[in-house]
Write a protein that holds these residues in place. Structure first.
Motif, PDB file in Angstrom:
ATOM      1  N   LEU A 190       0.786  -1.107  -0.007  1.00 11.61           N
ATOM      2  CA  LEU A 190       0.064  -0.125  -0.100  1.00 11.61           C
ATOM      3  C   LEU A 190       0.866   1.239  -0.083  1.00 11.61           C
ATOM      4  N   PHE A 191       2.195   1.073   0.493  1.00 16.15           N
ATOM      5  CA  PHE A 191       2.855   2.438   0.704  1.00 16.15           C
ATOM      6  C   PHE A 191       4.067   1.931   0.207  1.00 16.15           C
ATOM      7  N   SER A 192       5.055   3.047  -0.349  1.00 17.08           N
ATOM      8  CA  SER A 192       6.455   2.696  -0.773  1.00 17.08           C
ATOM      9  C   SER A 192       7.108   3.965  -0.741  1.00 17.08           C
ATOM     10  N   LEU A 193       8.436   4.093  -0.381  1.00 13.92           N
ATOM     11  CA  LEU A 193       9.188   5.195  -0.535  1.00 13.92           C
ATOM     12  C   LEU A 193       9.436   5.537  -1.862  1.00 13.92           C
ATOM     13  N   SER A 194       9.626   6.973  -2.409  1.00 10.32           N
ATOM     14  CA  SER A 194       9.970   7.329  -3.866  1.00 10.32           C
ATOM     15  C   SER A 194      11.346   7.299  -3.828  1.00 10.32           C
ATOM     16  N   PRO A 195      12.063   7.262  -4.883  1.00  9.77           N
ATOM     17  CA  PRO A 195      13.450   7.195  -5.253  1.00  9.77           C
ATOM     18  C   PRO A 195      13.999   8.483  -4.596  1.00  9.77           C
TER      19      PRO A 195
END
Length: 219
Positions: A90-95
């Motif tokens: 559901l959630f991820s860190l952007s580059p």
């Protein structure tokens, strides 16, 4: 070794930053991305229904799904539980999450004025803005724009284009999307469109770093 930056430093070519180990980032850039809207759609669930099940307001869940706000850990856990998804789905860190704000020798956060071509500390930036200096630049008309005018132009642009886009997409999608969800999605798209024309005068100067993931602990 990175060259030291200081308030008032003139840097004619923005490529200087990348060449010397720095990067320029939009102020307010969201470093956390979410896929809440996609997960809800997979369940054939409206954001209003999701909000009710999670126990949060419809506006709050809509703002999260539209990438406008980053939820606190309690809401993240509620969403993951309700949608029966791992948090990482559901959630991820952007580059661009793996950066820290560059500072001068006095630990003052640094910014770059894209049009004056100068480095400034946060205090200088705030003072310039408070004295009526500009925060945005209109790339079509080649003129500066203060934040109040930018906000007004954003509202006008949304009013002018929202109904037209809504009618076009509704005809294509039929009843697949709820009215509120569709309008929220359109608003996000329109914000992106207008920000291609009106760019921020000040960019945050950041320094990338390599993240370290600890090995799995041994039982």
């Amino acid at each position: 070794m990175k060259p030291e930056l200081y308030d008032g430093m003139l840097i004619e070519d923005p490529r200087f930053f990348e060449i010397n180990g720095y990067r320029l980032m939009d102020i307010g850039y969201k470093t956390v991305q979410n896929f809440v809207r996609i997960a809800a759609k997979e369940r054939e669930m409206s954001l209003s229904d999701l909000a009710r099940l999670v126990g949060e307001s419809r506006m709050q869940i809509n703002n999260i799904a539209s990438q406008k706000v980053v939820p606190n850990i309690e809401i993240v856990l509620k969403l993951a539980f309700t949608l029966n998804k791992p948090i990482s789905d559901l959630f991820s860190l952007s580059p661009k999450s793996w950066y820290f704000h560059a500072t001068d020798n006095f630990k003052n956060p640094l910014y770059y004025n894209m049009f004056d071509k100068t480095v400034c500390v946060s205090r200088s930036k705030s003072t310039a803005i408070e004295s009526g200096k500009y925060e945005y630049y209109d790339t079509q008309e080649n003129r500066y724009v203060v934040k109040n005018e930018y906000n007004k132009l954003m509202r006008m642009y949304k009013r002018e284009h929202t109904n037209k886009r809504y009618t076009q997409i509704a005809q294509q999608e039929g009843n697949k999307l709820k009215s509120n969800e569709l309008k929220s999605s359109i608003a996000t798209t329109l914000e992106h469109d207008i920000n291609q024309r009106y760019v921020q005068v000040y960019k945050k100067i950041v320094v990338p770093y390599s993240p370290i993931q600890l090995p799995e602990s041994k039982e």
